[in-house]
Design a protein around this motif. Sequence first.
Motif, PDB file in Angstrom:
ATOM      1  N   GLN A  48       0.815  -1.208   0.000  1.00 16.91           N
ATOM      2  CA  GLN A  48       0.000   0.000   0.000  1.00 16.91           C
ATOM      3  C   GLN A  48       0.858   1.272   0.000  1.00 16.91           C
ATOM      4  O   GLN A  48       0.475   2.283  -0.599  1.00 16.91           O
ATOM      5  N   ASN A  49       2.000   1.221   0.661  1.00 17.97           N
ATOM      6  CA  ASN A  49       2.864   2.407   0.727  1.00 17.97           C
ATOM      7  C   ASN A  49       3.423   2.795  -0.644  1.00 17.97           C
ATOM      8  O   ASN A  49       3.829   3.938  -0.858  1.00 17.97           O
ATOM      9  N   LEU A  50       3.422   1.861  -1.585  1.00 21.66           N
ATOM     10  CA  LEU A  50       3.980   2.142  -2.907  1.00 21.66           C
ATOM     11  C   LEU A  50       3.070   3.033  -3.746  1.00 21.66           C
ATOM     12  O   LEU A  50       3.472   3.505  -4.817  1.00 21.66           O
ATOM     13  N   SER A  51       1.862   3.285  -3.263  1.00 24.07           N
ATOM     14  CA  SER A  51       0.976   4.204  -3.990  1.00 24.07           C
ATOM     15  C   SER A  51       1.535   5.630  -3.962  1.00 24.07           C
ATOM     16  O   SER A  51       1.121   6.476  -4.760  1.00 24.07           O
ATOM     17  N   TYR A  52       2.494   5.873  -3.056  1.00 23.64           N
ATOM     18  CA  TYR A  52       3.117   7.192  -2.960  1.00 23.64           C
ATOM     19  C   TYR A  52       4.435   7.243  -3.737  1.00 23.64           C
ATOM     20  O   TYR A  52       5.077   8.287  -3.799  1.00 23.64           O
ATOM     21  N   ARG A  53       4.822   6.123  -4.324  1.00 24.48           N
ATOM     22  CA  ARG A  53       6.081   6.043  -5.062  1.00 24.48           C
ATOM     23  C   ARG A  53       5.935   6.686  -6.441  1.00 24.48           C
ATOM     24  O   ARG A  53       4.898   6.588  -7.081  1.00 24.48           O
ATOM     25  N   LEU A  54       6.994   7.324  -6.899  1.00 26.34           N
ATOM     26  CA  LEU A  54       6.954   7.990  -8.193  1.00 26.34           C
ATOM     27  C   LEU A  54       6.822   6.982  -9.338  1.00 26.34           C
ATOM     28  O   LEU A  54       7.380   5.882  -9.286  1.00 26.34           O
ATOM     29  N   SER A  55       6.101   7.380 -10.368  1.00 23.25           N
ATOM     30  CA  SER A  55       6.034   6.584 -11.593  1.00 23.25           C
ATOM     31  C   SER A  55       7.337   6.784 -12.364  1.00 23.25           C
ATOM     32  O   SER A  55       8.122   7.689 -12.068  1.00 23.25           O
ATOM     33  N   ILE A  56       7.579   5.964 -13.376  1.00 28.36           N
ATOM     34  CA  ILE A  56       8.794   6.091 -14.173  1.00 28.36           C
ATOM     35  C   ILE A  56       8.837   7.453 -14.862  1.00 28.36           C
ATOM     36  O   ILE A  56       9.895   8.098 -14.929  1.00 28.36           O
ATOM     37  N   ASN A  57       7.710   7.927 -15.350  1.00 25.54           N
ATOM     38  CA  ASN A  57       7.675   9.240 -15.995  1.00 25.54           C
ATOM     39  C   ASN A  57       7.997  10.363 -15.003  1.00 25.54           C
ATOM     40  O   ASN A  57       8.668  11.338 -15.349  1.00 25.54           O
ATOM     41  N   GLU A  58       7.511  10.207 -13.771  1.00 24.15           N
ATOM     42  CA  GLU A  58       7.816  11.218 -12.751  1.00 24.15           C
ATOM     43  C   GLU A  58       9.296  11.195 -12.389  1.00 24.15           C
ATOM     44  O   GLU A  58       9.912  12.253 -12.166  1.00 24.15           O
ATOM     45  N   ILE A  59       9.880  10.010 -12.355  1.00 27.34           N
ATOM     46  CA  ILE A  59      11.314   9.900 -12.082  1.00 27.34           C
ATOM     47  C   ILE A  59      12.118  10.523 -13.218  1.00 27.34           C
ATOM     48  O   ILE A  59      13.140  11.184 -12.991  1.00 27.34           O
ATOM     49  N   LYS A  60      11.645  10.335 -14.430  1.00 26.27           N
ATOM     50  CA  LYS A  60      12.303  10.957 -15.585  1.00 26.27           C
ATOM     51  C   LYS A  60      12.348  12.472 -15.415  1.00 26.27           C
ATOM     52  O   LYS A  60      13.390  13.108 -15.665  1.00 26.27           O
ATOM     53  N   GLU A  61      11.249  13.057 -14.959  1.00 25.27           N
ATOM     54  CA  GLU A  61      11.200  14.504 -14.739  1.00 25.27           C
ATOM     55  C   GLU A  61      12.203  14.921 -13.658  1.00 25.27           C
ATOM     56  O   GLU A  61      12.890  15.943 -13.794  1.00 25.27           O
ATOM     57  N   VAL A  62      12.281  14.115 -12.590  1.00 25.76           N
ATOM     58  CA  VAL A  62      13.204  14.428 -11.491  1.00 25.76           C
ATOM     59  C   VAL A  62      14.650  14.386 -11.971  1.00 25.76           C
ATOM     60  O   VAL A  62      15.445  15.295 -11.705  1.00 25.76           O
ATOM     61  N   ILE A  63      15.008  13.317 -12.699  1.00 25.44           N
ATOM     62  CA  ILE A  63      16.391  13.173 -13.162  1.00 25.44           C
ATOM     63  C   ILE A  63      16.750  14.286 -14.145  1.00 25.44           C
ATOM     64  O   ILE A  63      17.835  14.885 -14.050  1.00 25.44           O
ATOM     65  N   ASN A  64      15.859  14.574 -15.088  1.00 27.38           N
ATOM     66  CA  ASN A  64      16.131  15.655 -16.043  1.00 27.38           C
ATOM     67  C   ASN A  64      16.306  16.988 -15.338  1.00 27.38           C
ATOM     68  O   ASN A  64      17.156  17.804 -15.701  1.00 27.38           O
ATOM     69  N   ASP A  65      15.504  17.193 -14.301  1.00 26.74           N
ATOM     70  CA  ASP A  65      15.608  18.435 -13.526  1.00 26.74           C
ATOM     71  C   ASP A  65      16.965  18.515 -12.824  1.00 26.74           C
ATOM     72  O   ASP A  65      17.589  19.574 -12.778  1.00 26.74           O
ATOM     73  N   LYS A  66      17.415  17.385 -12.290  1.00 28.90           N
ATOM     74  CA  LYS A  66      18.716  17.360 -11.619  1.00 28.90           C
ATOM     75  C   LYS A  66      19.838  17.642 -12.607  1.00 28.90           C
ATOM     76  O   LYS A  66      20.784  18.386 -12.315  1.00 28.90           O
ATOM     77  N   VAL A  67      19.755  17.029 -13.791  1.00 31.79           N
ATOM     78  CA  VAL A  67      20.791  17.238 -14.801  1.00 31.79           C
ATOM     79  C   VAL A  67      20.854  18.699 -15.215  1.00 31.79           C
ATOM     80  O   VAL A  67      21.940  19.275 -15.399  1.00 31.79           O
ATOM     81  N   GLU A  68      19.697  19.340 -15.352  1.00 27.79           N
ATOM     82  CA  GLU A  68      19.643  20.734 -15.773  1.00 27.79           C
ATOM     83  C   GLU A  68      20.184  21.677 -14.717  1.00 27.79           C
ATOM     84  O   GLU A  68      20.826  22.690 -15.033  1.00 27.79           O
ATOM     85  N   ASN A  69      19.942  21.359 -13.439  1.00 24.98           N
ATOM     86  CA  ASN A  69      20.250  22.309 -12.363  1.00 24.98           C
ATOM     87  C   ASN A  69      21.490  21.985 -11.547  1.00 24.98           C
ATOM     88  O   ASN A  69      21.912  22.789 -10.711  1.00 24.98           O
ATOM     89  N   ASP A  70      22.065  20.812 -11.772  1.00 27.79           N
ATOM     90  CA  ASP A  70      23.270  20.430 -11.037  1.00 27.79           C
ATOM     91  C   ASP A  70      24.321  19.987 -12.043  1.00 27.79           C
ATOM     92  O   ASP A  70      24.232  18.913 -12.633  1.00 27.79           O
ATOM     93  N   ALA A  71      25.323  20.829 -12.241  1.00 29.11           N
ATOM     94  CA  ALA A  71      26.340  20.565 -13.258  1.00 29.11           C
ATOM     95  C   ALA A  71      27.109  19.277 -13.003  1.00 29.11           C
ATOM     96  O   ALA A  71      27.613  18.652 -13.938  1.00 29.11           O
ATOM     97  N   LYS A  72      27.184  18.860 -11.729  1.00 32.65           N
ATOM     98  CA  LYS A  72      27.977  17.680 -11.395  1.00 32.65           C
ATOM     99  C   LYS A  72      27.164  16.384 -11.402  1.00 32.65           C
ATOM    100  O   LYS A  72      27.733  15.296 -11.300  1.00 32.65           O
ATOM    101  N   TYR A  73      25.837  16.492 -11.486  1.00 27.74           N
ATOM    102  CA  TYR A  73      24.990  15.298 -11.361  1.00 27.74           C
ATOM    103  C   TYR A  73      25.285  14.282 -12.462  1.00 27.74           C
ATOM    104  O   TYR A  73      25.487  13.093 -12.185  1.00 27.74           O
ATOM    105  N   LEU A  74      25.338  14.724 -13.714  1.00 27.58           N
ATOM    106  CA  LEU A  74      25.612  13.827 -14.825  1.00 27.58           C
ATOM    107  C   LEU A  74      27.012  13.255 -14.717  1.00 27.58           C
ATOM    108  O   LEU A  74      27.240  12.064 -14.964  1.00 27.58           O
ATOM    109  N   GLU A  75      27.957  14.091 -14.324  1.00 28.13           N
ATOM    110  CA  GLU A  75      29.343  13.642 -14.160  1.00 28.13           C
ATOM    111  C   GLU A  75      29.443  12.550 -13.103  1.00 28.13           C
ATOM    112  O   GLU A  75      30.171  11.553 -13.281  1.00 28.13           O
ATOM    113  N   GLN A  76      28.710  12.705 -11.996  1.00 28.22           N
ATOM    114  CA  GLN A  76      28.734  11.698 -10.931  1.00 28.22           C
ATOM    115  C   GLN A  76      28.121  10.378 -11.400  1.00 28.22           C
ATOM    116  O   GLN A  76      28.632   9.300 -11.082  1.00 28.22           O
TER     117      GLN A  76
END
Length: 492
Positions: A335-363
């Motif tokens: 039941q707790n997984l109903s609060y887990r991000l979908s794959i599309n939502e994770i895609k948005e999070v990762i893209n946001d990190k790449v755009e706003n953190d210059a070191k994220y992709l490098e790491q």
Amino acid sequence: MFFKQKSNVLFRKYESFGYITDNRNFGYKQTNNNENYIGDKILSESGAVFMSVLDRKPQTLDELAKKIKKQFTDVDIRTIKNDVREFYYMLERDGFIVSGETLQECEEKDTRFSYKTLKHETIKKDSSPTIMHPEKSTQDFLEEYFKGKPQLTNLHIEITSKCNERCVHCYIPHDNKVNHIEPDFFYAVLEQSKNMRLLHLTLSGGEPMLHKNFCDFLRTCKEYDFSVNVLSNLTLLNDEIIKEMKANPLLGVQVSLYSMDSCIHDEITQMKGSFEKTKKAILKLIENDIPLQISCPILKQNKNCYDDVIKWAKKNKIRVGDDYGIIARYNHTTQNLSYRLSINEIKEVINDKVENDAKYLEQMEMEVEKKKNTTPNDFVCSVCHSSICIADNGNVYPCAGWQDYVVGNVNETALNDIWDNSEKVKYLRALRNQDFPKCIQCPDKEFCTMCMVRNANENPQGDPLAVNEYFCNIVKLKKRIVLERTEKLMNS
């Protein structure tokens, strides 16, 4: 001349050698951390004796030499003083101890953690004849000495399963949060851990500060010279606890903060007013120079504002970690997984990190490079190799989230016996990457970190070998994003 062991150093004496390590290897790295840690070192048998008489309080060279003389009765005191002085200066150059012409100078050179400065010492490395087998790494030496037998260095103890919050994504079913650990049992576990030369302890719950003996537990951990980490929501922090934390310079605290919007944070914890209490407590720890780390799990509720937590933490020089990999409850309910991000939502999070953190992709790319060297015969993870967990009822399990897989009970069997002889422990130790044939053959494996508890909790039968497709899809996503970004940079 006065000498003392530094407050952030741990020492363990074995029969024919000594082991000394910088406690920061177990602690939280800060936002401006230069990773210039002291590391660890193997000492010869005589070096271990010299080190063993040092304390966290300054002592004169004469006092130390007299203590050593009791173990080297056939050596004159002048020779001992000369050898010890040279040895201590070497350890000081390596960053493990400090000296001073006066007691006050010695104390002042033992710089403690402070948010006001966050300065790290520059340690001058120096070779030394007291290092046994200098051509080997410390870990290689220990593995060879113990003939491959795993050594328990990290123990996680759940001192209570009770919690005053009801976090919607928690992997522990709230109906199971009912017990406190008995103090005598806790102290018995510490004694067993000391005999096993344990280095690091994590105290958690539930909410550990709900236990009436929490401060006594911290005091005893300090007496045993363990490095201690506390996992807490901090809503129950008070002056007595702060005083005890300050008395234990090895302490670190990990706390979850979900949003800088109190409504969103309180919605996740299901406790009204929890945001204000937790935020106030975090600032109190900073004021008292108690090292901490903020954890910010990313859920559906906070996916659009978790970054505010990261910005606030960095502004206050606090290390912060975020994670969108929510796992199922350990009783295999989801039941707790109903609060887990979908794959599309994770895609948005990762893209946001790449755009706003210059070191994220490098790491991410650096992690991929490291994993290219893994082999089918490598261990899957560190559980039951260097770490293990104990619940308030004495049950022992591999890691904090994997409480359905009980490998023994310390009320019935000694901890070292469970560690050495439990059939379930032996089974987990025997597992290698090759036991996951689908993963070994996967073209995306360099982007993956295998986690057996993720598999086990979400699988109805609790099978750790049943690969979790949700996390496979995250790996495919990460690879695609990295390749697309790399190609874009090459063509720009």
